[in-house]
Design an enzyme around this catalytic site. Structure first.
Site, PDB file in Angstrom:
ATOM      1  N   LYS A 231      52.603 -48.553  26.509  1.00 30.28           N
ATOM      2  CA  LYS A 231      51.667 -49.458  27.189  1.00 30.28           C
ATOM      3  C   LYS A 231      52.257 -50.052  28.461  1.00 30.28           C
ATOM      4  CE  LYS A 231      52.088 -53.691  24.987  1.00 30.28           C
ATOM      5  NZ  LYS A 231      52.746 -54.461  26.042  1.00 30.28           N
ATOM      6  N   THR A 232      53.514 -50.519  28.401  1.00 27.37           N
ATOM      7  CA  THR A 232      54.142 -51.116  29.587  1.00 27.37           C
ATOM      8  C   THR A 232      54.305 -50.072  30.685  1.00 27.37           C
ATOM      9  OG1 THR A 232      55.331 -52.662  28.152  1.00 27.37           O
ATOM     10  CG2 THR A 232      56.134 -52.420  30.407  1.00 27.37           C
TER      11      THR A 232
ATOM     12  N   ASP B 288      47.922 -57.714  30.200  1.00 26.13           N
ATOM     13  CA  ASP B 288      48.680 -57.136  29.092  1.00 26.13           C
ATOM     14  C   ASP B 288      48.321 -57.858  27.789  1.00 26.13           C
ATOM     15  OD1 ASP B 288      50.523 -55.650  27.708  1.00 26.13           O
ATOM     16  OD2 ASP B 288      52.283 -56.725  28.456  1.00 26.13           O
ATOM     17  N   GLU B 289      48.482 -57.183  26.650  1.00 23.62           N
ATOM     18  CA  GLU B 289      48.271 -57.768  25.317  1.00 23.62           C
ATOM     19  C   GLU B 289      46.915 -58.487  25.223  1.00 23.62           C
ATOM     20  OE1 GLU B 289      50.232 -56.912  23.105  1.00 23.62           O
ATOM     21  OE2 GLU B 289      52.328 -56.914  23.725  1.00 23.62           O
TER      22      GLU B 289
ATOM     23  N   GLN C 135      46.944 -54.638  16.439  1.00 23.36           N
ATOM     24  CA  GLN C 135      48.123 -55.496  16.492  1.00 23.36           C
ATOM     25  C   GLN C 135      47.747 -56.938  16.857  1.00 23.36           C
ATOM     26  OE1 GLN C 135      51.954 -53.703  17.970  1.00 23.36           O
ATOM     27  NE2 GLN C 135      50.581 -52.174  18.833  1.00 23.36           N
TER      28      GLN C 135
ATOM     29  N   ARG D  67      57.391 -50.749  13.294  1.00 20.49           N
ATOM     30  CA  ARG D  67      58.665 -51.128  13.920  1.00 20.49           C
ATOM     31  C   ARG D  67      59.734 -50.083  13.623  1.00 20.49           C
ATOM     32  NH1 ARG D  67      56.589 -53.082  17.502  1.00 20.49           N
ATOM     33  NH2 ARG D  67      54.732 -52.339  16.418  1.00 20.49           N
TER      34      ARG D  67
END
Length: 731
Positions: free
Chosen positions: A32-33, A219-220, A253, A602
């Site tokens: 994503k980044t 973002d997010e 998420q 994770r």
């Protein structure tokens, strides 16, 4: 363009998007980044926008700095004039220039949490309210919640006028706002709320920033709350229809509903921005196929989602190991033994291993297991269990009860809970104690010699009386019951319960866990006095402090783990009531499932999941059911494991080194492995049988349930005992 050559097809489709709104659904580990930074670089390098015409909003300063650094490496332009930052930092820039439009000076002060504490406590005092009833943390949380709902103090008071306590809280809110305005100050919630107010009331300022920011990137997006969402909508929906809003997020998420995040913001993006394009990033670069299939199998049970399926080209990887353990100590020892095995046999650094849990209170048993195994660790997103303030406060009371010459403990708790004993009163006690050569507590026995106010004298007399009574109880009560009495008699329990915030509830969980630690110690050790218990904790804490740097295991809550990755992950406490922590509310259950999804993703190569059949909570044994989420993991992803292949061997090894000494950490006379006294079974008892307990004497069996036996003791009441650990004999 060359700048996009390193992206996969879906990443490139998103980053090179033309005009109009776009929602990028970016699954865990899908880059994503990378897409955000390449999108920004693409807009600038292609000539679609100058650097200062792009607004990029993140949730943390760390994320903003990382974006700036990555973009700086991708483009030839200077990034100094770019607007990349958190919601709060972007809003400060706007307010510094135009806040005079809404009645503030542009040299306004930003109040942090400590400043807020001072203001709120002043308000409580001025309104002559009881600080025990009107707790600072709960009022601070209320003010934040109402501000983010954009609900004014007047409206709150009007809506809750018939509720005396809520009405008074509204009065505190109103006075707090008045004091902030008088001081030309804003708190962190105000930064966004006041920016919205400024833009809504000043069309020219709104159009200025709409024209300036040709492209907005967020973002997010799944973590946005009501005011953040409204700010993006206000700036992004332009009159000419050029709604170039690019948001990245993952509804699977969305795990911060408890702090105001609204999952509907990402689910309804197409309704808010008509004609929006949707791009899904599903290729995962982090985890093995087994781990991703498990995550997909779990999250598909949620209804509030767009729908996607993560996949990877990493086909290798072990099956997920699910381990059922006897109790939280066995769980901790099993995890520690497995970590040692992974570290030795697979040559995995400790720093590549993480233990995740649902609540901070779970760390206590895990920490002790790691310490006993000699595995170094660190706590992320919190402090080590015995270093937490609430635990240190209880410990200080226990130490003073045991040793009345302990001035350090006296100083810590003389005003906890608050007894209106200011610095002057404490200085008088200290000076007198030093002059007479006695402890500060002993000085309190000579109140007539102390020049204190009547109020201070009364409060100290009450404090001394409570400690004296507890000194007597110490010698006649079982350890866990005594500690419960300490919490009740001193007012600590009420103080913690009155703080109805997330942090306050976490403190209550930690207090309950401390009580469970005492119960556990009481059942495992024959020598289990208060002094033995304090010595046990001190030794643990002393070892604890040696692990300050280097190659360390990471312990953290799942919330703290979001955005991180590890080679090997342990998820602990997978029991209904623990994880998920909510049973009935469907929305909360879905957020709990998203939290489990985050935990699973994770892990890069290896995942262990543990649950216990029995767990001490609130000082009592509770039989536990495994989490419903475990049944949602596809069977082909699971290797059911017997933890005794690791934990039991380690117990045998420890027993061979230490013999049958009763203070052995994980072994006592009633545990498996002790040939002389095998574990008692419930079918060996019947109702009415008489038993003998080493501490509580003779009792009568009144109920049997699996491995739990309920006994009525003379003068000690009803006790629930676990047959595996209880030091009892049938008469």
């Amino acid at each position: 363009m060359d700048i996009l050559n390193s992206l996969n097809d879906k990443q490139r489709e998103a980053a090179s998007h033309g005009e109009g709104p776009i929602l990028v659904i970016a699954g865990a580990g899908t880059g994503k980044t990378r897409v955000l930074t390449h999108r920004t670089a693409y807009l600038i390098e292609s000539g679609k926008a100058m650097p200062w015409e792009v607004l990029a909003i993140t949730f943390t300063n760390k994320a903003a700095d990382e974006m700036k650094e990555r973009i700086g490496r991708l483009i030839d332009y200077s990034i100094d004039r770019m607007w990349i930052g958190t919601f709060h930092s972007i809003c400060v820039r706007i307010l510094r220039r135009y806040i005079e439009r809404i009645g503030y000076d542009n040299n306004f002060t930003i109040y942090d949490a400590d400043d807020q504490k001072i203001i709120i406590r002043d308000c409580i005092k001025e309104l002559e309210l009881n600080p025990k009833t009107y707790n600072f943390n709960s009022i601070k949380a209320l003010i934040s919640y109402e501000k983010n709902r954009r609900n004014t103090p007047d409206n709150y008071i009007k809506d809750n006028y018939s509720d005396f306590i809520k009405r008074n809280k509204g009065e505190v809110y109103a006075l707090y706002e008045k004091k902030l305005k008088t001081a030309n100050a804003l708190d962190f919630d105000d930064l966004i709320v006041k920016t919205l107010e400024l833009l809504e009331e000043n069309e020219d300022v709104l159009e200025l920033y709409r024209d300036r920011f040709k492209y907005i990137l967020v973002d997010e997006y799944q973590d946005t709350n009501n005011v953040q969402y409204n700010l993006i909508k206000l700036l992004g929906k332009k009159k000419n229809g050029d709604n170039n809003v690019f948001v990245v997020g993952d509804e699977d998420q969305s795990i911060y509903g408890w702090r105001g995040a609204d999952i509907s913001n990402i689910l309804n993006f197409e309704k808010d921005f008509k004609g929006a394009k949707i791009v899904k990033l599903e290729k995962n670069y982090r985890s093995t196929n087994v781990i991703l299939n498990a995550a997909n199998g779990v999250i598909k049970n949620n209804c509030q989602r767009k729908g996607k399926k993560l996949y990877t080209e990493h086909k290798e990887g072990s099956l997920i190991r699910i381990l059922e353990t006897d109790n939280e100590r066995d769980e901790a020892f099993t995890a520690a033994a497995l970590i040692g095995k992974v570290h030795r046999e697979r040559n995995i650094d400790y720093s590549e291993i993480a233990i995740l849990y649902r609540t901070n209170a779970q760390s206590r048993a895990l920490e002790e297991g790691l310490i006993r195994e000699g595995i170094p660790y660190k706590i992320v997103g919190g402090v080590k269990f015995y270093d937490r303030k609430e635990i240190k406060d209880i410990m200080a009371y226990l130490r003073l009860i045991l040793n009345q010459k302990d001035d350090v403990s006296f100083d810590r708790i003389i005003n906890v809970p608050r007894r209106k004993l200011g610095p002057k009163a404490r200085d008088i006690i200290s000076s007198y104690a030093e002059t007479k050569g006695v402890s500060k507590f002993e000085a309190c026995f000579e109140l007539e010699q102390l020049e204190l106010t009547p109020s201070a004298l009364k409060n100290i007399e009450c404090f001394v009386s409570v400690i004296e009574m507890l000194m007597i109880k110490k010698d006649v009560m079982p350890l866990s019951e005594f500690i419960m009495s300490v919490m009740e008699d001193t007012g600590l329990k009420d103080m913690f319960l009155q703080d109805d915030t997330v942090e306050g509830r976490s403190r209550v969980e930690n207090i309950d866990e401390f009580l469970s630690a005492a119960k556990d110690f009481e059942e495992r050790y024959t020598e289990n006095s208060l002094s033995d218990f304090l010595a046990h904790i001190s030794l643990l804490a002393d070892i604890d402090k040696t692990d300050s740097a280097g190659d360390l295991i990471t312990l953290m809550t799942v919330h703290s783990a979001k955005g991180l990755e590890f080679d090997t992950v342990f998820i602990t406490g997978l029991e209904d009531g623990m994880f998920p922590s909510i049973h009935n509310d469907e929305d909360n259950l879905e957020e709990e499932r998203r939290l489990f999804y985050v935990a699973i993703t994770r892990a890069k190569r290896m995942l262990y999941i543990t649950h216990a059949r029995d767990r001490i909570r609130f000082g009592s044994h509770e039989m536990r059911m495994k989490s419903r989420f475990l049944d949602e993991i596809p069977e082909e992803c699971i290797e059911e494991s017997d933890p005794l292949s690791f934990g039991y061997k380690k117990l045998e090894q420890l027993e061979s080194h230490m013999g049958t000494r009763k203070t052995n950490y994980f072994v006592n006379k009633t545990q498996i492995g002790d040939k002389e006294k095998p574990k008692l079974k419930s079918n060996e008892f019947k109702l009415g049988d008489k038993i003998s307990h080493k501490m509580w004497g003779i009792g009568t069996v009144v109920q049997l349930k699996d491995d739990i036996i309920v006994i009525a003791f003379e003068n000690k009441g009803i006790k629930n005992l676990n047959l595996e650990y209880a030091p009892i004999e049938k008469i």
